[in-house]
Design an enzyme around this catalytic site. Structure first.
Site, short mmCIF file in Angstrom:
data_model
loop_
_atom_site.label_atom_id
_atom_site.label_comp_id
_atom_site.label_asym_id
_atom_site.label_seq_id
_atom_site.Cartn_x
_atom_site.Cartn_y
_atom_site.Cartn_z
NE ARG A 141 -21.62 -13.57 -15.21
CZ ARG A 141 -21.29 -12.99 -14.06
NH1 ARG A 141 -22.14 -12.20 -13.42
NH2 ARG A 141 -20.09 -13.17 -13.54
CG ASP A 174 -19.94 -15.93 -6.21
OD1 ASP A 174 -20.70 -15.54 -7.12
OD2 ASP A 174 -19.16 -15.16 -5.61
#
Ligand SMILES: [Zn+2]
Lengths: 434, 316
Positions: free
Chosen positions: A70, A313
């Site tokens: 992120r 993921d």
């Protein structure tokens, strides 16, 4: 400061070692691996740390080619510090962070910036995957060569698959010349539409728009066809359907330069979990949790080697975002800290895979697929090491996650297999001191 | 699928609701209808307040709930879509908690997102009534359909009901199907495969039929669903004209059903698309009964949720 990891079961698929070995680390590298290194143990006081690994499993540090840290721009979801702490807690010593960030990592400066920040904040090795197209908009190519020179290890439009096959073809041709792989999020946007879960009886009963299995199968078939056509190295991410496994199988048989991954949650969970938790968006993940027949095909694909490796993921989100109505909540499961246990349960405990095979799919294979260093513990290799207690039972408690992302459908689930220590370059980044 | 029923008195959906519970709601609705006709509705909910949280606009359902609450003496507090705190980024749970803290005795919620009422119900202790959520359920609408059918035939068990149209996007069709099946009717869902996916037969207790004539054959009830223009844009259908030609309910086609078959429509109707005016307003139509029954069913649902005595009985 030397480190001796003593008496554990060393599983190092890259060297074929599986047995009781001592591992001696000096200068951040593996200095020696032998059944008994007590003779080489430096005298106490010379700064030797001894890790008693009796009853434990010692492996090369796990490698995750599919992590969402992120960064940049989404510090409320994760930071390099929290994301890599979560990686370390899961036994990972290398992670590849994906570029679907704000802004998108589509320039050499952003690649450099993330790598520079990682040197400051990260406790494990961080690699950067650059965007394939500018802004991941699927129109113009991102500066692939410049990003590669800045340190990018692969390219991906993860989360926003390239819709135009002509653009993808040229991106592949160009990436081929650079020599880096493309990480492929295989999904047909038109078939997915506004879908939020696997299309089938459960989505129809819950009244949630479905994502048909065909959305993935069609895209994998297109993408492996283009990989064969262009010669680009294509790594298909997060397979979720039996049809996609079949498409990869045929492409590999035909000699296409394709590798593939599957996530622990797709190996362990199905749409039944969505049905059980109903409108709890912790099960909302893309690609969605599919049918049991798909899950079995994924396990079989891993057994056969059609699927090369396991990747998480890891997709952390804030609690507020996941508390939105199911249709509005973002896709993703926070996966780094449960990956090993989930895969261990779905594959080893079920008898589908041996433990050494599982370790290979989380170490040597990801290194090979992306051309990364590591994934092995040969003498001279960096001492990136994970130690697991495969007998340890524990209950998943998201509140205890190191990741900012507490989003997991596994809360309260009893699992087996836990990372007790992680070393990067011989330095301990996870685990209690013995 | 065993639905979570929510706090005592909640009505989140008809899936998984016991037949006896459905029958009891219908019986109470019938009793309220009778009292209403006689002008003898006792204000059993006097002093109670009901939040009508309409995050998605719907005049018909809102008015029906308001009327039901008012007839029973409860104070309806309408929170409309516009100006709701949702737009300011507050979560469903936050808004629900605010309503609860303000002292409302029940929350009626209409929301564009499937599952929103369930999420709200998990956040509060007061009963939550689903007034339509996304493409999931619309339980009071389902109950009023079943009540209308029961009034027409004096029973539900053994009847055959054809639901024609956009079942995929219809929360009404889902609720009605669950309730009909629970009471022993057989349901056939009829329409083009784009709007009536074959897999629906594995999701709901119903058959699926892609041929209108075959679907209507032997039906005691024909219910047409509203067709929305967006379906053309999203390529579910070529045009309204094509839909009308193949799936529209005309007087002639109603004749494919059993003699004496009745016609239902949840409204609002597109006359000349899914149904012709002569059917919609014709002698077999029960559309007006549906609207009247809607108020009675909502009275029963509010009573179940709120009336001390009733709620206690439901809770036991
Ligand atoms: Zn993806």
């Amino acid at each position: 400061m030397a480190l001796l990891i003593r008496g554990g079961r060393l599983i190092d698929p890259a060297t074929g070692r599986d047995g009781r070995f001592d591992v001696l680390v000096e200068g951040g590298r593996v200095a020696a691996v032998a059944p008994d290194l007590s003779g080489r143990l430096p005298a106490e006081g010379d700064g030797v740390e001894v890790f008693d690994a009796r009853g434990l499993v010692v492996t090369p540090g796990l490698i995750d080619v599919h992590t969402h840290l992120r960064v940049p721009g989404q510090a409320h979801k994760e930071t390099l510090a929290t994301g890599t702490a979560a990686a370390a807690a899961g036994g990972f010593t290398q992670v590849c962070t994906l570029p679907n960030t704000h802004p998108v990592i589509d320039s050499p400066w952003l690649v450099e910036a993330v790598l520079a920040r990682a040197r400051e904040d990260a406790v494990v090795r961080v690699h950067v995957v650059g965007a394939l197209t500018k802004g991941q908009e699927g129109r113009e190519l991102a500066p692939l060569d410049a990003m590669a020179r800045a340190g990018a290890v692969a390219f991906s439009d993860d989360g926003r698959p390239v819709a135009d096959a002509g653009v993808l073809r040229r991106a592949m041709e160009y990436a081929r010349a650079i020599g880096l792989p493309i990480l492929d999020h295989a999904e047909d946007p038109g078939l997915t539409g506004r879908g939020v879960m696997h299309e089938g009886p459960v989505s129809l009963a819950l009244g949630l728009p479905g994502i048909p299995a065909a959305s993935e199968v069609v895209a994998v078939q297109r993408d492996v066809t283009l990989a064969a056509f262009t010669g680009a190295r294509l790594h298909v991410m997060h397979l979720s359907t039996a049809g996609a496994v079949e498409a990869v199988r045929r492409a590999k048989e035909a000699g296409a330069p394709v590798t593939a991954e599957v996530t622990p949650h797709h190996l362990a969970l199905t749409v039944a979990e969505v049905e059980r938790l109903r409108y709890d968006a912790s099960t909302k993940v893309n690609p969605p949790l599919r049918d049991e027949s798909d899950r079995q095909a994924l396990v079989q694909g891993l057994r056969d080697g059609v699927i090369d490796l396991i990747a998480t993921d890891h997709a952390p989100h804030s609690g507020d975002e996941k508390a939105l109505p199911y249709v509005d909540a973002p896709f993703g499961i926070s996966g780094l800290e449960t990956a090993f246990a989930l895969a261990y349960g779905a594959l080893v405990e079920s008898g589908a895979l041996t433990l050494p095979e599982l370790v290979r799919r989380m170490t040597a294979e990801p290194a090979r697929a992306l051309g990364l260093p590591g994934g092995s513990l040969r003498e001279g290799d960096p001492a990136d090491i994970a130690v697991f207690d495969v007998d340890a039972e524990w209950i998943v408690d998201p509140a205890a996650f190191r990741s900012k992302g507490k989003n997991t459908p596994l809360a309260g689930r009893r699992v087996r297999g836990r990372c007790v220590a992680t070393f990067v370059a011989g330095r301990r980044v996870w685990g209690e001191r013995p | 699928m065993d639905a979570w029923r929510g706090n005592p008195g909640s009505l989140l959906g008809l899936a998984g609701l016991a037949p006896a519970e459905i029958e009891r709601l219908l019986d109470r609705a019938e009793a309220w209808l009778d009292a209403w006709r006689r002008g003898a509705v006792s204000p059993v909910l006097a002093g109670r307040s009901v939040a009508l949280w309409f995050a998605e606009p719907s005049t018909r359902t809102r008015v029906s709930f308001e009327q039901a609450a008012a007839l029973l003496g409860a104070r309806p507090i309408v929170i409309s879509e516009r100006g709701s705190s949702l737009e300011k980024g507050e979560t469903l749970a936050d808004t629900a908690a605010t309503l609860e803290a303000a002292g409302v005795d029940a929350i009626v919620v209409r929301h564009g997102a499937s599952g929103a009422p369930e999420q709200i119900a998990r956040a509060v202790r007061v009963p939550v009534l689903n007034a339509g959520d996304g493409t999931h359920e619309h339980p009071t609408q389902g109950l009023l359909d079943v009540l209308t059918i029961r009034q027409s035939f004096g029973r539900v068990a053994g009847l055959r009901v054809a639901i024609v149209g956009d079942v995929l996007h219809s929360r009404v069709a889902r609720s009605t199907t669950w309730a009909l099946a629970a009471l022993g009717a057989s349901v056939v869902l009829v329409g083009p495969p784009t709007l009536v996916p074959t897999e629906l037969a594995r999701a709901l207790p119903a058959e699926v039929c892609h041929d209108l004539r075959a679907g209507l054959e032997g039906a005691d009830v024909v219910m047409a669903l509203r067709l929305q223009k967006e379906r053309m844009v999203a390529a579910y259908l070529p045009s309204e004209a094509e839909y009308r030609a193949r799936w529209g309910i005309t007087a002639e086609r109603l004749g494919w059903a059993k003699p004496g078959a009745v016609f239902l429509h949840p409204g609002p109707s597109n006359r000349g698309v899914e149904v012709e005016t002569d059917v919609h307003d014709g002698p077999r139509s029960r559309v007006r009964d549906q609207v009247r029954n809607g108020v009675a069913v909502r009275m029963a649902a509010l009573e179940r949720a709120l009336s001390g005595e009733e709620a206690a009985r439901w809770r036991s």
